[in-house]
Write a protein that holds these residues in place. Structure first.
Motif, PDB file in Angstrom:
ATOM      1  N   GLY A  14       0.813  -1.221   0.000  1.00  0.00           N
ATOM      2  CA  GLY A  14       0.000   0.000   0.000  1.00  0.00           C
ATOM      3  C   GLY A  14       0.844   1.269   0.000  1.00  0.00           C
ATOM      4  N   ASP A  15       1.967   1.247   0.693  1.00  0.00           N
ATOM      5  CA  ASP A  15       2.836   2.434   0.720  1.00  0.00           C
ATOM      6  C   ASP A  15       3.433   2.713  -0.655  1.00  0.00           C
ATOM      7  OD1 ASP A  15       2.383   2.294   3.465  1.00  0.00           O
ATOM      8  OD2 ASP A  15       4.305   1.314   3.873  1.00  0.00           O
ATOM      9  N   LYS A  16       3.808   1.628  -1.339  1.00  0.00           N
ATOM     10  CA  LYS A  16       4.370   1.791  -2.691  1.00  0.00           C
ATOM     11  C   LYS A  16       3.290   2.290  -3.654  1.00  0.00           C
ATOM     12  CE  LYS A  16       8.715   0.178  -2.437  1.00  0.00           C
ATOM     13  NZ  LYS A  16       9.939   0.824  -2.941  1.00  0.00           N
ATOM     14  N   LEU A  41       3.443   5.845  -5.679  1.00  0.00           N
ATOM     15  CA  LEU A  41       3.339   5.888  -7.141  1.00  0.00           C
ATOM     16  C   LEU A  41       2.220   6.841  -7.561  1.00  0.00           C
ATOM     17  CD1 LEU A  41       4.254   4.417  -9.874  1.00  0.00           C
ATOM     18  CD2 LEU A  41       2.205   3.004  -9.558  1.00  0.00           C
ATOM     19  N   VAL A  42       1.082   6.706  -6.904  1.00  0.00           N
ATOM     20  CA  VAL A  42      -0.078   7.527  -7.251  1.00  0.00           C
ATOM     21  C   VAL A  42       0.194   8.996  -6.931  1.00  0.00           C
ATOM     22  CG1 VAL A  42      -2.508   7.929  -6.720  1.00  0.00           C
ATOM     23  CG2 VAL A  42      -1.677   5.589  -6.944  1.00  0.00           C
ATOM     24  N   ALA A  43       0.823   9.257  -5.791  1.00  0.00           N
ATOM     25  CA  ALA A  43       1.120  10.638  -5.398  1.00  0.00           C
ATOM     26  C   ALA A  43       2.045  11.293  -6.411  1.00  0.00           C
ATOM     27  CB  ALA A  43       1.753  10.658  -4.011  1.00  0.00           C
ATOM     28  N   SER A  80      10.563   4.413   5.237  1.00  0.00           N
ATOM     29  CA  SER A  80      11.149   4.902   3.989  1.00  0.00           C
ATOM     30  C   SER A  80      10.103   5.567   3.107  1.00  0.00           C
ATOM     31  CB  SER A  80      11.759   3.747   3.189  1.00  0.00           C
ATOM     32  OG  SER A  80      12.839   3.205   3.864  1.00  0.00           O
ATOM     33  N   SER A  81       8.882   5.070   3.151  1.00  0.00           N
ATOM     34  CA  SER A  81       7.842   5.659   2.310  1.00  0.00           C
ATOM     35  C   SER A  81       7.488   7.059   2.805  1.00  0.00           C
ATOM     36  CB  SER A  81       6.591   4.769   2.273  1.00  0.00           C
ATOM     37  OG  SER A  81       5.857   4.857   3.474  1.00  0.00           O
ATOM     38  N   ALA A 135      11.727   3.876  -6.490  1.00  0.00           N
ATOM     39  CA  ALA A 135      11.514   5.169  -5.823  1.00  0.00           C
ATOM     40  C   ALA A 135      12.184   5.220  -4.451  1.00  0.00           C
ATOM     41  CB  ALA A 135      10.028   5.460  -5.704  1.00  0.00           C
ATOM     42  N   TYR A 136      12.014   4.174  -3.678  1.00  0.00           N
ATOM     43  CA  TYR A 136      12.680   4.093  -2.380  1.00  0.00           C
ATOM     44  C   TYR A 136      12.798   2.620  -1.998  1.00  0.00           C
ATOM     45  CZ  TYR A 136       7.985   3.292  -0.504  1.00  0.00           C
ATOM     46  OH  TYR A 136       6.742   2.767  -0.264  1.00  0.00           O
ATOM     47  N   THR A 137      13.673   2.341  -1.042  1.00  0.00           N
ATOM     48  CA  THR A 137      13.845   0.963  -0.575  1.00  0.00           C
ATOM     49  C   THR A 137      13.221   0.811   0.802  1.00  0.00           C
ATOM     50  OG1 THR A 137      15.910   0.893  -1.780  1.00  0.00           O
ATOM     51  CG2 THR A 137      15.562  -0.841  -0.146  1.00  0.00           C
ATOM     52  N   ASP A 138      12.301  -0.132   0.926  1.00  0.00           N
ATOM     53  CA  ASP A 138      11.647  -0.371   2.209  1.00  0.00           C
ATOM     54  C   ASP A 138      12.655  -0.713   3.287  1.00  0.00           C
ATOM     55  OD1 ASP A 138       8.875  -0.035   2.059  1.00  0.00           O
ATOM     56  OD2 ASP A 138       8.613  -1.941   1.007  1.00  0.00           O
ATOM     57  N   LEU A 139      12.427  -0.196   4.488  1.00  0.00           N
ATOM     58  CA  LEU A 139      13.193  -0.692   5.627  1.00  0.00           C
ATOM     59  C   LEU A 139      12.665  -2.077   5.969  1.00  0.00           C
ATOM     60  CD1 LEU A 139      13.204   2.438   7.954  1.00  0.00           C
ATOM     61  CD2 LEU A 139      15.237   1.286   7.056  1.00  0.00           C
ATOM     62  N   PRO A 140      13.547  -3.033   6.226  1.00  0.00           N
ATOM     63  CA  PRO A 140      13.065  -4.356   6.650  1.00  0.00           C
ATOM     64  C   PRO A 140      12.157  -4.199   7.869  1.00  0.00           C
ATOM     65  CG  PRO A 140      15.433  -4.405   6.252  1.00  0.00           C
ATOM     66  CD  PRO A 140      15.014  -2.965   6.169  1.00  0.00           C
TER      67      PRO A 140
END
Ligand code: NG1
Ligand code: ZN
Length: 532
Positions: free
Chosen positions: A303-305, A309-311, A338-339, A447-452
């Motif tokens: 959902g964050d990705k 993307l939509v934003a 990260s998001s 766009a960004y890399t998720d934090l584990p």
């Protein structure tokens, strides 16, 4: 008087199981399907009251347990504009569900009517639908009895996704207004989305082929139907896990919730590298995307990705169009750190954080001209305010570039389900954007890399003892616990962790993220240990 005796008469056919305390929570009533008969009957009474209170506007009743196991079921009410039931009514729902006897039920029903000054002779209109669960048909029969007991008019929409029913409710209630939402039928839904998708992607390359795990639920057949309306000239959708008749397979080792919480592929899916995949949940109001890279590494696009993307897309369209509108994002504490950083620092769009639960996110999103909200688990949508729609509709473009951007924004507003998060609509939204950008999943993921991160469910003696503040990011009670969490978090690079009581299960949830997989897992375990 005679009419009231009807309630007691019908109610004897739907006895309340002993020893159960029912509560209308964030997801309505949700429990074992075999225990729900009396609850659904009584929801029928309440739906009629709600409609009568609102001058006969149409109320929706959806019978589903979303991502829960096959034996569960649930029921929730939909308000006239396709929104969740107004929060103040949740207590009436709980009250009616728990009445001990048929007479007590009649008394409680009258008490609600009296307290809210509801004219019981006025018209009541209700529509309902269910998902594919085996317990569905019997619960529908109970609901019909409830509606008949109080002489409500109703329409059975049979099997629909949750968001489709929200759509229908809004269509019915806006039919005679200046801004009708659409045709109040399943076909109307497909036509509206298909047309909007064709306009948004006009002149663009076909989006990447997408394979969709439908969790063996209602989303499977509905997505195939939608794809048929759009046409294979415009999109290639390959639906898997669509065995709705194998009821025990619903949500079993597949579906959006499984993929998001386990952070792995649905069972048996053999993905081709760099191709796009998605999973729906059992009532198709959530979606997560994913892919594997050349090294067979799994990447989740949650959902964050989707929100990011939509934003990015809407922000860029607005910039090209020259229309002055404020875009904002709404997230919960579960959004990956990260998001939030990407949205704030790179895209420079304002981010609001609310407690978990769609009603909180939805209301916060309504405060922006264009409000984007997504829970990390893939439930979300984009809301265009009335004034934003007016600005876009009346905008006089100075050049074809501006005109294009405005047309795309207006078609996006039609493509996106404005009532509630909708996996099918979100699927089209994401693929339309990928078509514009000529991106595959790996480019989207850049766009960004998720934090584990790690989510742990901990069963405790009394989850109600866990009280939070700051949009659930900090514990106020039990006293002293937050300080202990803070002390642990401090030891981890990019560490963050919080604890809150689940609103849908009898457990608390621990979330932890940190710079590495090992550290995120370790932090989650250590915080969980504090609760024991
Ligand atoms: P709870 O059980 O309150 O954590 C879960 C989801 C919510 C929301 C609701 C409603 C997580 C961590 N929580 O709530 O986001 O979707 O169910 O179904 O995903
Ligand atoms: Zn759902």
């Amino acid at each position: 008087q005679e009419r009231l005796s009807q309630i007691a008469k019908f109610s004897t056919l739907h006895p309340r199981p002993e020893g159960h305390k029912f509560a209308y929570g964030t997801a309505g009533f949700r429990l074992l399907g075999s225990l729900l008969d009396s609850v659904v009957f009584r929801v029928g009474l309440l739906a009629a009251l709600r409609s009568r209170k609102l001058d006969g506007e149409t109320i929706g009743v959806m019978i589903t347990a979303s991502h829960n196991p096959p034996d569960d079921n649930g029921v929730k009410l939909i308000d006239p504009q396709g929104e969740m039931l107004e929060a103040s009514w949740e207590t009436y729902a709980t009250k009616l569900a728990n009445a001990e006897t048929d007479d007590e039920l009649t008394k409680d029903y009258l008490a609600v009517a009296e307290a809210l000054k509801i004219n019981l002779d006025s018209p009541a209109n209700v529509v309902f639908a269910r998902d594919t669960r085996a317990s569905g048909p019997a619960l529908v029969a109970a609901l019909k009895d409830g509606l008949q007991a109080v002489a409500a008019d109703y329409t059975d929409y049979r099997i629909l996704t949750t968001p489709q029913l929200h759509y229908v409710v809004k269509c019915i209630n806006t039919a005679t207004t200046a801004t009708p939402y659409g045709k109040p039928t399943e076909e109307g839904y497909y036509e509206k989305l298909a047309t909007a998708f064709q306009i948004v992607t006009m002149g663009k390359p076909k989006p990447p082929v997408i394979t969709v795990d439908a969790a063996n639920g209602v989303g499977g057949p509905k997505l195939k139907e939608l794809a048929r309306y759009i046409g294979s000239d415009h999109i290639d959708i390959n639906v898997v896990k669509d065995e709705i008749d194998a009821v025990e397979k619903l949500n079993h080792q597949c579906g959006a919730d499984f993929v998001k919480t386990q952070q792995k592929l649905p069972l048996g899916l053999e993905p081709a590298s760099l191709e796009l995949y998605a999973s729906l949940d059992g009532d198709a109001d959530r979606i997560v995307f994913y892919y594997v890279d050349e090294a067979s590494k799994f990447h989740l696009l949650d959902g964050d990705k989707i929100a990011s993307l939509v934003a990015m897309f809407i922000r860029d369209l607005l910039a090209v169009s020259g229309v002055d509108l404020q875009v904002g994002i709404v997230q919960t504490a579960y959004a990956n750190g990260s998001s939030s950083k990407y949205l704030t620092d790179i895209l420079k769009v304002p981010v609001t954080v609310t407690p978990t639960g769609v009603k909180h996110l939805h209301h916060a999103a309504q405060l922006f001209d264009i409000g984007i909200y997504f829970e990390a688990n893939g439930h979300g949508t984009v809301l265009f305010s009335n004034s934003a729609m007016k600005s876009l509709e009346s905008f006089e473009a100075q050049n074809p570039g501006q005109q294009d951007a405005v047309t795309t924004l207006l078609s996006l507003a039609a493509l996106i389900n404005q009532t509630v998060g909708d996996a099918l609509s979100d699927l089209l939204l994401v693929t339309a954007i990928l078509s514009h950008k000529v991106w595959g999943p790996d480019e989207w993921n850049l766009a960004y890399t998720d934090l584990p991160n790690r989510l742990v469910r901990v069963v405790v003696k009394d989850r109600m003892a866990f009280k939070t503040e700051d949009a659930e990011r900090r514990l106020v009670e039990p006293k002293g616990l937050q300080a202990q969490i803070d002390a642990l978090v401090k030891k981890y690079k990019s560490g963050r962790s919080f604890v809150r009581a689940s609103g849908t299960e009898d457990a608390v949830r621990v979330y932890a993220e940190a710079a590495t997989r090992l550290e995120a897992d370790e932090l989650a375990v250590k915080v969980s240990d504090l609760l024991k």
